[in-house]
Write a protein that holds these residues in place. Structure first.
Motif, short mmCIF file in Angstrom:
data_model
loop_
_atom_site.label_atom_id
_atom_site.label_comp_id
_atom_site.label_asym_id
_atom_site.label_seq_id
_atom_site.Cartn_x
_atom_site.Cartn_y
_atom_site.Cartn_z
N HIS A 178 18.42 64.52 -21.50
CA HIS A 178 17.35 65.45 -21.14
C HIS A 178 16.41 64.89 -20.08
CE1 HIS A 178 15.16 63.29 -24.30
NE2 HIS A 178 16.20 63.52 -25.06
N ALA A 179 15.56 65.79 -19.57
CA ALA A 179 14.69 65.47 -18.44
C ALA A 179 13.90 64.19 -18.71
CB ALA A 179 13.74 66.63 -18.18
N ASN A 180 13.71 63.38 -17.71
CA ASN A 180 12.96 62.11 -17.77
C ASN A 180 13.67 61.00 -18.54
OD1 ASN A 180 10.95 63.36 -16.39
ND2 ASN A 180 9.71 63.82 -18.22
N GLN A 181 14.74 61.35 -19.29
CA GLN A 181 15.39 60.30 -20.07
C GLN A 181 16.35 59.51 -19.18
OE1 GLN A 181 18.51 61.06 -22.94
NE2 GLN A 181 17.26 60.17 -24.56
N LEU A 182 16.30 58.19 -19.32
CA LEU A 182 17.25 57.35 -18.59
C LEU A 182 18.01 56.48 -19.58
CD1 LEU A 182 15.24 56.03 -15.49
CD2 LEU A 182 16.98 57.82 -15.53
N LEU A 183 19.20 56.08 -19.14
CA LEU A 183 20.04 55.20 -19.96
C LEU A 183 20.22 53.87 -19.25
CD1 LEU A 183 23.18 57.15 -21.22
CD2 LEU A 183 21.59 55.78 -22.57
N GLY A 184 20.04 52.82 -20.01
CA GLY A 184 20.24 51.50 -19.42
C GLY A 184 20.80 50.55 -20.45
N ARG A 185 20.97 49.31 -20.04
CA ARG A 185 21.51 48.32 -20.99
C ARG A 185 20.51 47.20 -21.27
NH1 ARG A 185 27.01 48.70 -22.50
NH2 ARG A 185 28.22 49.86 -20.97
N SER A 186 20.53 46.75 -22.52
CA SER A 186 19.74 45.59 -22.91
C SER A 186 20.50 44.34 -22.46
CB SER A 186 19.59 45.58 -24.43
OG SER A 186 20.79 45.08 -25.02
N TYR A 241 21.74 42.26 -24.30
CA TYR A 241 22.84 42.07 -25.26
C TYR A 241 23.94 43.11 -25.11
CZ TYR A 241 18.94 39.42 -27.04
OH TYR A 241 17.88 38.56 -27.11
N GLY A 242 23.80 43.99 -24.13
CA GLY A 242 24.86 44.94 -23.83
C GLY A 242 24.71 46.29 -24.52
N GLN A 243 23.67 46.47 -25.35
CA GLN A 243 23.51 47.77 -26.01
C GLN A 243 22.98 48.81 -25.02
OE1 GLN A 243 21.13 45.19 -27.63
NE2 GLN A 243 21.42 45.59 -29.80
N TRP A 244 23.41 50.05 -25.20
CA TRP A 244 22.83 51.15 -24.43
C TRP A 244 21.44 51.44 -25.00
CZ3 TRP A 244 24.33 52.62 -19.89
CH2 TRP A 244 25.68 52.51 -19.53
N VAL A 245 20.48 51.65 -24.10
CA VAL A 245 19.12 51.98 -24.52
C VAL A 245 18.70 53.29 -23.84
CG1 VAL A 245 16.72 51.21 -24.59
CG2 VAL A 245 18.57 49.52 -24.67
N HIS A 246 18.24 54.27 -24.65
CA HIS A 246 17.69 55.52 -24.11
C HIS A 246 16.17 55.39 -24.07
CE1 HIS A 246 21.32 57.86 -25.48
NE2 HIS A 246 21.38 56.81 -26.28
N ALA A 247 15.58 55.83 -22.99
CA ALA A 247 14.10 55.84 -22.95
C ALA A 247 13.62 56.92 -22.00
CB ALA A 247 13.58 54.48 -22.50
N ASP A 248 12.51 57.54 -22.34
CA ASP A 248 11.85 58.48 -21.42
C ASP A 248 11.04 57.63 -20.46
OD1 ASP A 248 12.91 60.64 -22.63
OD2 ASP A 248 11.19 61.00 -23.93
N MET A 249 11.33 57.78 -19.18
CA MET A 249 10.67 56.92 -18.20
C MET A 249 9.78 57.74 -17.28
SD MET A 249 11.58 53.93 -19.08
CE MET A 249 11.06 52.89 -17.70
N PRO A 250 8.69 57.11 -16.82
CA PRO A 250 7.72 57.83 -15.99
C PRO A 250 8.18 58.02 -14.54
CG PRO A 250 6.99 55.58 -16.34
CD PRO A 250 8.23 55.75 -17.17
N GLY A 251 9.35 57.57 -14.18
CA GLY A 251 9.82 57.75 -12.80
C GLY A 251 11.29 57.40 -12.74
N ASP A 252 11.84 57.35 -11.51
CA ASP A 252 13.27 57.03 -11.40
C ASP A 252 13.46 55.51 -11.40
OD1 ASP A 252 15.90 56.88 -11.11
OD2 ASP A 252 16.04 58.04 -9.27
N TYR A 253 13.75 55.00 -12.55
CA TYR A 253 13.91 53.55 -12.71
C TYR A 253 15.36 53.10 -12.52
CZ TYR A 253 9.22 52.17 -14.12
OH TYR A 253 7.89 51.87 -14.12
N ARG A 254 16.23 54.00 -12.03
CA ARG A 254 17.63 53.58 -11.89
C ARG A 254 17.73 52.39 -10.94
NH1 ARG A 254 20.62 59.01 -10.71
NH2 ARG A 254 18.53 59.48 -9.96
N GLY A 255 18.48 51.37 -11.36
CA GLY A 255 18.60 50.17 -10.54
C GLY A 255 17.46 49.18 -10.76
#
Ligand code: 5AD
Ligand code: SF4
Length: 465
Positions: free
Chosen positions: A400-408, A410-424
């Motif tokens: 959903h909107a504002n949600q980004l997916l990244g990795r910790s 340790y390799g786990q996927w982490v979902h978080a609502d972020m205040p901007g485009d944090y990709r990369g």
């Protein structure tokens, strides 16, 4: 005129890497990638042969693609159909006999020849499963894409391929051939290029990656040497490598886990079985105790390292007690995650010829029991993350909107609502929930806005007193 390419990838990360490189080879010859086979002038199935019914799945997918091919042909448009990867290598000419509508069959070592093979395949079916004398790596264009998925943030880089270990269950030494390590300068140039393209994390790939011994100025670099060198590349934030064999886990590599900051605290180190007799029959060349010792050394070097493994249950002749030794090892190591499989006889491998195959019902029971142990460890590991703040490298949008997916780390996927485009980018995330296969959290700054403002103003180093 641009031609359209659709590649479907099965199996391991190396196939993902190979598919990206095939797209690069073909891009230089006017091909652009598309999302569906219906639109494509060329469809490549990049296949996997490691386990169960792989070839059958390929044949049924080919049947489906042939219907698309026929429909296009009735509109006067041609669709070329190619099979690459390990099923291509293993089946060779048999594939053209069973599926004569296929235009091209090739193995994993031949795809640098794709343009030429496709030209020949215009007129008749072509099979190329020879292991070439030249290395494909010397004949591939520079990487244009380094994608792990559909983002360029986390990239794969094959540094070693093939395997000389000959575990008795495994087809890899036959389908990928003898072990080969790419020279250090090649690896480094490709890593720089991936970073220029936006990669912040690189996963070094090899079937037996820690056996890496790449040429470097008249000498050789081990995987640990290579990691230390790549760690210096500007712009590279994270390094990982997979898959490792316990027999090739050297002291210098273990030490690197303790002192190379960009090397992530995660290691996939397959053990396959906890029974010494089974390990011997598998030709793994180490004991369960040696494996436990390695885990101890790794944890000494990097106490928070997250461990992962592969297991095979129901290897020929595996007794109840031998299986229980596997359960015990899995409990002792307490893995952060792991993969487990029922033994599947692979044609042409020594274990497939053994008379004492384990009945499927027993394999299923053992798989369930092992997976229950592994799932408990994984859930417990994820639960320890709740309340911690982890640096997360964001890769792609979430659902959903504002949600980004990244990795910790340790390799786990982490979902978080972020205040901007944090990709990369890497952001500190306060973990609030743990699920079976992922975590959820919120920007640590959002959880403590006063601190975020103070940090932005450069007045606070740590948390307020
Ligand atoms: N049957 C079941 N699992 C297998 N693997 C490899 N070959 C087989 C087989 N014949 C598993 C091993 C390996 C992983 C990639 O696949 O656990 O580590
Ligand atoms: Fe297969 Fe890995 Fe064994 Fe090599 S080391 S034969 S790739 S399981």
């Amino acid at each position: 005129m641009t031609k359209k390419l659709f590649v479907k990838t099965y199996g391991c990360q190396m196939n993902v890497y190979d598919s990206a490189r095939m797209a690069d080879v073909l891009a230089a010859h006017g091909y652009a990638s598309v999302e569906t086979p219906e639109e494509a002038d060329l469809v490549i199935l990049n296949t996997c042969h490691i386990r169960e019914k792989a070839a059958e799945k390929v044949y049924s997918e080919l049947g489906r693609l042939n219907r698309i091919k026929q429909a296009r042909s009735s509109e006067g448009r041609r669709m070329m159909l190619a099979v690459s990867g390990c099923v291509g290598q293993a089946e060779g000419g048999e594939l053209l006999r069973r599926a004569p509508f296929v235009d091209l069959v090739m193995g994993p070592q031949n795809y640098h020849r794709l343009p030429d093979l496709l030209r020949r395949a215009e007129t008749r079916g072509v099979v190329d499963t020879e292991f070439p004398v030249e290395s494909k790596f010397d004949h591939l264009p520079e990487a244009r894409t380094g994608t792990a998925a559909d983002n360029g943030v986390s990239a794969f880089l094959t540094i070693q391929e093939g395997c000389d270990r000959f575990c008795t269950f495994c087809v890899v030494p036959y389908t990928r051939g003898a072990e080969y390590s790419r020279p250090v300068t090649d690896v480094e140039n490709e890593a720089r290029r991936l970073i220029d393209l936006g990669a912040r994390e690189i996963t070094l790939l090899g079937q037996n990656v820690n056996a890496y011994h790449g040429a470097q100025r008249g000498g050789e670099f081990s995987l640990a040497d290579l990691i230390r060198q790549l760690a210096e590349l500007p712009g590279l934030e994270r390094l990982r490598y997979t898959t490792s064999h316990p027999r090739d886990l050297s002291a210098d590599l273990i030490a690197a886990h303790g002192d190379v900051a960009v090397l992530m605290p995660f290691l996939h180190l397959p053990v396959q079985s906890g029974s010494d007799r089974v390990l011997k029959a598998m030709n793994r060349q180490h004991t369960a105790d040696h494996y436990r010792h390695l885990i101890g050394e790794l944890r000494k070097a990097r106490p928070d390292i997250a461990l992962s493994s592969d297991f095979i249950v129901g290897f020929p002749g595996e007794s109840k007690a031998e299986f229980e030794a596997t359960l015990e090892l899995a409990r002792d190591v307490d893995y952060a995650q792991a993969f487990s499989f029922k033994y599947s006889p692979r044609p042409g491998t020594p274990a497939a010829e053994q008379g004492d195959q384990v009945p499927d019902g027993i394999k299923s029971e053992r798989l369930d029991a092992l997976q229950a142990v592994l799932a408990r460890s994984q859930a417990a590991f994820n639960a320890t993350m709740v309340g911690r703040t982890l640096p997360v490298l964001f890769e792609r949008p979430g659902r959903h909107a504002n949600q980004l997916l990244g990795r910790s780390p340790y390799g786990q996927w982490v979902h978080a609502d972020m205040p901007g485009d944090y990709r990369g980018r890497i952001a500190d995330i306060l973990i609030t929930e743990a699920h079976t296969n992922s975590l959820a959290g919120q920007a640590a700054a959002a959880a403590n806005p006063g601190l975020a403002m103070a940090q932005a103003a450069g007045v606070a180093e740590g948390p307020p007193a």
